[in-house]
Scaffold this active site. Structure first.
Site, PDB file in Angstrom:
ATOM      1  N   CYS A  48       5.268  -6.067   1.658  1.00  0.00           N
ATOM      2  CA  CYS A  48       5.693  -4.761   1.650  1.00  0.00           C
ATOM      3  C   CYS A  48       4.961  -3.887   2.681  1.00  0.00           C
ATOM      4  O   CYS A  48       5.261  -3.996   3.930  1.00  0.00           O
ATOM      5  CB  CYS A  48       5.169  -4.162   0.188  1.00  0.00           C
ATOM      6  SG  CYS A  48       6.106  -2.782  -0.010  1.00  0.00           S
ATOM      7  N   TYR A  49       4.010  -3.075   2.482  1.00  0.00           N
ATOM      8  CA  TYR A  49       3.230  -2.201   3.353  1.00  0.00           C
ATOM      9  C   TYR A  49       2.706  -3.199   4.671  1.00  0.00           C
ATOM     10  O   TYR A  49       2.719  -2.861   6.005  1.00  0.00           O
ATOM     11  CB  TYR A  49       2.205  -1.224   2.893  1.00  0.00           C
ATOM     12  CG  TYR A  49       1.601  -0.531   3.934  1.00  0.00           C
ATOM     13  CD1 TYR A  49       1.971   0.714   4.538  1.00  0.00           C
ATOM     14  CD2 TYR A  49       0.333  -0.928   4.577  1.00  0.00           C
ATOM     15  CE1 TYR A  49       1.428   1.254   5.498  1.00  0.00           C
ATOM     16  CE2 TYR A  49      -0.223  -0.416   5.803  1.00  0.00           C
ATOM     17  CZ  TYR A  49       0.241   0.933   5.974  1.00  0.00           C
ATOM     18  OH  TYR A  49      -0.275   1.511   6.885  1.00  0.00           O
TER      19      TYR A  49
ATOM     20  N   GLY B  24     -23.892 -13.750 -26.552  1.00  0.00           N
ATOM     21  CA  GLY B  24     -22.506 -14.245 -27.157  1.00  0.00           C
ATOM     22  C   GLY B  24     -21.075 -13.947 -26.393  1.00  0.00           C
ATOM     23  O   GLY B  24     -20.263 -14.591 -26.763  1.00  0.00           O
TER      24      GLY B  24
ATOM     25  N   GLY C  75       0.802  -1.249   0.087  1.00  0.00           N
ATOM     26  CA  GLY C  75      -0.033   0.049   0.091  1.00  0.00           C
ATOM     27  C   GLY C  75       0.821   1.319   0.007  1.00  0.00           C
ATOM     28  O   GLY C  75       2.039   1.310   0.433  1.00  0.00           O
TER      29      GLY C  75
ATOM     30  N   GLU D  98       4.108 -11.270  -5.826  1.00  0.00           N
ATOM     31  CA  GLU D  98       2.952 -11.282  -6.838  1.00  0.00           C
ATOM     32  C   GLU D  98       3.027 -10.912  -8.248  1.00  0.00           C
ATOM     33  O   GLU D  98       2.389 -11.356  -9.097  1.00  0.00           O
ATOM     34  CB  GLU D  98       1.425 -10.550  -6.145  1.00  0.00           C
ATOM     35  CG  GLU D  98       1.543  -9.161  -6.184  1.00  0.00           C
ATOM     36  CD  GLU D  98       2.269  -8.542  -4.924  1.00  0.00           C
ATOM     37  OE1 GLU D  98       2.996  -9.502  -4.403  1.00  0.00           O
ATOM     38  OE2 GLU D  98       2.367  -7.415  -4.629  1.00  0.00           O
TER      39      GLU D  98
ATOM     40  N   ASP E  61     -18.979 -14.031 -20.541  1.00  0.00           N
ATOM     41  CA  ASP E  61     -19.202 -13.865 -19.299  1.00  0.00           C
ATOM     42  C   ASP E  61     -20.875 -14.309 -19.218  1.00  0.00           C
ATOM     43  O   ASP E  61     -21.436 -15.258 -18.454  1.00  0.00           O
ATOM     44  CB  ASP E  61     -19.160 -12.651 -18.420  1.00  0.00           C
ATOM     45  CG  ASP E  61     -17.685 -12.119 -18.389  1.00  0.00           C
ATOM     46  OD1 ASP E  61     -16.962 -13.056 -18.511  1.00  0.00           O
ATOM     47  OD2 ASP E  61     -17.465 -11.044 -18.285  1.00  0.00           O
TER      48      ASP E  61
ATOM     49  N   HIS F 182       7.713  -8.064  -3.643  1.00  0.00           N
ATOM     50  CA  HIS F 182       6.412  -8.420  -4.207  1.00  0.00           C
ATOM     51  C   HIS F 182       6.461  -9.567  -4.761  1.00  0.00           C
ATOM     52  O   HIS F 182       6.609  -9.640  -6.076  1.00  0.00           O
ATOM     53  CB  HIS F 182       6.063  -7.158  -5.031  1.00  0.00           C
ATOM     54  CG  HIS F 182       5.403  -6.150  -4.536  1.00  0.00           C
ATOM     55  ND1 HIS F 182       4.434  -5.671  -3.995  1.00  0.00           N
ATOM     56  CD2 HIS F 182       6.291  -4.920  -4.349  1.00  0.00           C
ATOM     57  CE1 HIS F 182       4.370  -4.494  -3.376  1.00  0.00           C
ATOM     58  NE2 HIS F 182       5.446  -4.110  -3.672  1.00  0.00           N
TER      59      HIS F 182
ATOM     60  N   SER G 176     -22.548 -16.022 -21.377  1.00  0.00           N
ATOM     61  CA  SER G 176     -22.644 -17.532 -21.797  1.00  0.00           C
ATOM     62  C   SER G 176     -22.137 -18.458 -20.748  1.00  0.00           C
ATOM     63  O   SER G 176     -22.991 -19.362 -20.739  1.00  0.00           O
ATOM     64  CB  SER G 176     -21.711 -17.733 -23.178  1.00  0.00           C
ATOM     65  OG  SER G 176     -22.097 -17.022 -24.077  1.00  0.00           O
TER      66      SER G 176
ATOM     67  N   LYS H  70     -11.527 -13.637 -14.794  1.00  0.00           N
ATOM     68  CA  LYS H  70     -11.881 -13.906 -15.958  1.00  0.00           C
ATOM     69  C   LYS H  70     -11.222 -15.111 -16.232  1.00  0.00           C
ATOM     70  O   LYS H  70     -11.839 -16.043 -17.048  1.00  0.00           O
ATOM     71  CB  LYS H  70     -11.180 -12.717 -16.860  1.00  0.00           C
ATOM     72  CG  LYS H  70     -11.630 -12.586 -18.509  1.00  0.00           C
ATOM     73  CD  LYS H  70     -13.271 -11.985 -18.212  1.00  0.00           C
ATOM     74  CE  LYS H  70     -13.715 -12.106 -19.911  1.00  0.00           C
ATOM     75  NZ  LYS H  70     -14.830 -11.148 -19.920  1.00  0.00           N
TER      76      LYS H  70
END
Ligand code: XMP
Length: 517
Positions: free
Chosen positions: A81-82, A221, A54, A168, A224, A166, A226, A366
């Protein structure tokens, strides 16, 4: 519910990435603002906490603090980190501004054997101003860099850990492994979050929520909507009442593909409405982009309303909301800052309707939506479909939208996509990053002079647009090979009546947007 980690967001631009890295390794986690009401989230499935980075300094008056419930839970903690600085500050260590801000790649050296970091040197990504000057009681140093004597720390008794770097981000090559070690080896969380378990669990939840009522869904179509509809169909079968509206604004072959997929492939009783004339009528004479979007949104809602009424207004409506939408709508400063066009989604929620929402993708990123779609047997065309604006080709057909101009645009677009596909440049699983993220044609209401054979021509212009991007908020134009661009231009001018010039859009976003309207 699967074993869970709670990731507390202290305002880091990377907080979502922490959650994604865990999920990629089949570890379920929730991302919560640091000041969320935590007690309701600390269920027996929760096995540990990750505290994100952060921008604040722990000594700032408004600095976010680690909630007491985190310590009271007795569960393992990883501060990043933070998060590490806040942990240090809270537990009696000392944090101070570093002489030099450390930003960029660094080598850490791990000397003591520990469950979080393998002994030896590794490359990590640093981004911090403050640093740890004195460890809190009970902690030992696990790693150091030239700049930071305490690049990582751990208290093996309480299972509290902190890393100054980090894990990530991709620039920390072993980062995912570090997060896995924390989640699985230290917290004891089982990696249970697989497409099959997601499907299984979602179906149970949907059955409980829906009971024996009917559920409406509008299929556009898109990925998401679908996947959401396919999940609901798995759960409640023909209680799902799905409608597909052919607006005339989809790309070549798409309406047929959507109808075939849902009816034959998935066995959904899909109602297909051909509303092409209605939409053309609504768009007649409109050239302003926002006016087009409004007209399309209103027309869609009217058709949907009629459909709902014909079924006696069922109480439930399926929405393809995904996890990033949920996270972003919680963080007011980040929420939709990038939305500078009104995104009237065809298939979106009509505002004045009184439905209970069924949102089976609310917990999914996603890539998880895609994995679930594949596991449900949706075809690659739908699972790997590029983003496509709700108002469809209307916002790529600049000027007035007529059937003739839409067909012109559709043909040019299909040629562009065929050639990119043939060259292996369209997004697929194996090139999710690095390839072209989105590519399409735009038709301009601009005519220019040309010559074809011995004939002078005076016809419209096609723009080719192809971009690379991670998140669609910023994007760069794709450096497509010249010979592919040449072949596409050649084919378009030869095969598409009414077009005699093709140009390639070489603006990035910002300052341009990806779409032209
Ligand atoms: P822009 O043009 O704003 O687009 O750079 C960013 C991304 O969003 C897509 N887009 C839309 N998606 N409804 C949508 O669902 C819309 O109205 C809409 N307009 C743009 C665009 O295709 C790009 O991927």
């Amino acid at each position: 519910m699967p074993d869970t980690l709670l990731v507390l967001d202290f305002g880091s631009q990377y907080a979502q990435l922490i959650a994604r890295r865990l999920r990629e390794q089949n570890i379920f986690c929730r991302l919560l603002p640091w000041d969320a009401p935590l007690r309701e989230h600390i269920t027996p499935q929760v096995k540990g906490f990750v505290l994100s980075g952060g921008p604040a300094s722990v000594y700032a008056s408004e600095a976010p603090k680690i909630p007491a419930a985190v310590f009271e839970s007795g569960l393992p903690i990883l501060g990043i980190c933070y998060g590490m600085q806040a942990l240090t500050h809270a537990l009696g260590g000392r944090v101070a501004p570093a002489e030099r801000r450390e930003y960029g790649p660094a080598h850490i050296r791990v000397t003591a054997s520990n469950p979080l970091l393998p002994v030896g040197e590794q490359l990590v990504w640093m981004s911090h101003g403050d640093r740890i000057e004195a460890l809190p009681p009970g902690f030992e140093a696990l790693a150091s860099t030239e700049n930071a004597p305490f690049a990582a720390m751990g208290d093996p008794k309480r299972h509290y850990y902190g890393v100054q770097f980090h894990p990530e981000v991709h620039h920390t090559p072993q980062g995912s492994e570090i997060l896995r070690r924390f989640a699985v080896d230290i917290c004891g969380a089982r990696p249970e979050w697989t497409p099959q378990s997601i499907i299984h669990q979602t179906i149970e939840t949907l059955r409980r929520q829906i009971g024996d009522q009917n559920v409406l869904a509008a299929i556009s179509g898109g990925v998401d909507s679908s996947v959401a509809a396919a999940l609901v169909h798995r759960a409640v079968g023909n209680q799902l009442k799905a409608i597909f509206v052919d607006t005339g604004l989809l790309r070549q072959g798409e309406p047929e593909l959507v109808v075939r997929t849902f009816r034959q492939h998935l066995g959904v009783q899909l109602t297909a409405v051909n509303a092409v004339e209605d939409f053309l009528q609504a768009l007649k004479g409109l050239t302003d982009p926002e006016a087009k979007r409004r007209a399309i949104g209103e027309k869609f809602i009217r058709i949907f309303e009629e459909y709902a009424q014909s079924l006696g207004n069922p109480p439930f409506l399926v929405q393809g909301t995904i996890y990033p939408d949920v996270i972003e709508s919680r963080a007011p400063d980040k929420a939709h800052a990038h939305r500078i066009k009104s995104h009237h989604n065809v298939g979106g929620l009509p505002e004045n309707f009184d439905f209970q929402l069924v949102e089976p993708l609310r917990e999914l990123f996603k890539d998880e939506v895609r994995a679930v779609g594949e596991a449900l047997g949706l075809p690659a065309h739908i699972v790997w479909r590029q983003p496509f604006p709700g108002p469809g080709l209307a916002v790529r057909c600049l000027g007035e939208v007529t059937w003739e101009r839409l067909e012109r645009l559709r043909q040019a677009d299909a040629i562009f996509l065929q050639e990119l596909e043939a060259a292996g440049l369209l997004p697929h699983r194996q090139q999710a990053s690095g390839g072209v993220s989105q590519a399409f044609a735009v038709l301009l209401p601009v005519r220019s002079v040309g010559v074809m054979g011995d004939q002078r021509t005076y016809q419209e212009t096609i723009v080719l647009r192809a971009v690379t991007t991670e998140d669609f908020m910023t994007a760069d134009w794709a450096r497509l090979p010249h010979d592919i661009l040449g072949r596409v231009a050649n084919r378009i001018v030869n095969e598409v009546a009414g077009v005699n010039r093709v140009v390639y859009d070489i603006t990035s976003k910002p300052p341009a947007t990806i779409e032209w309207e």
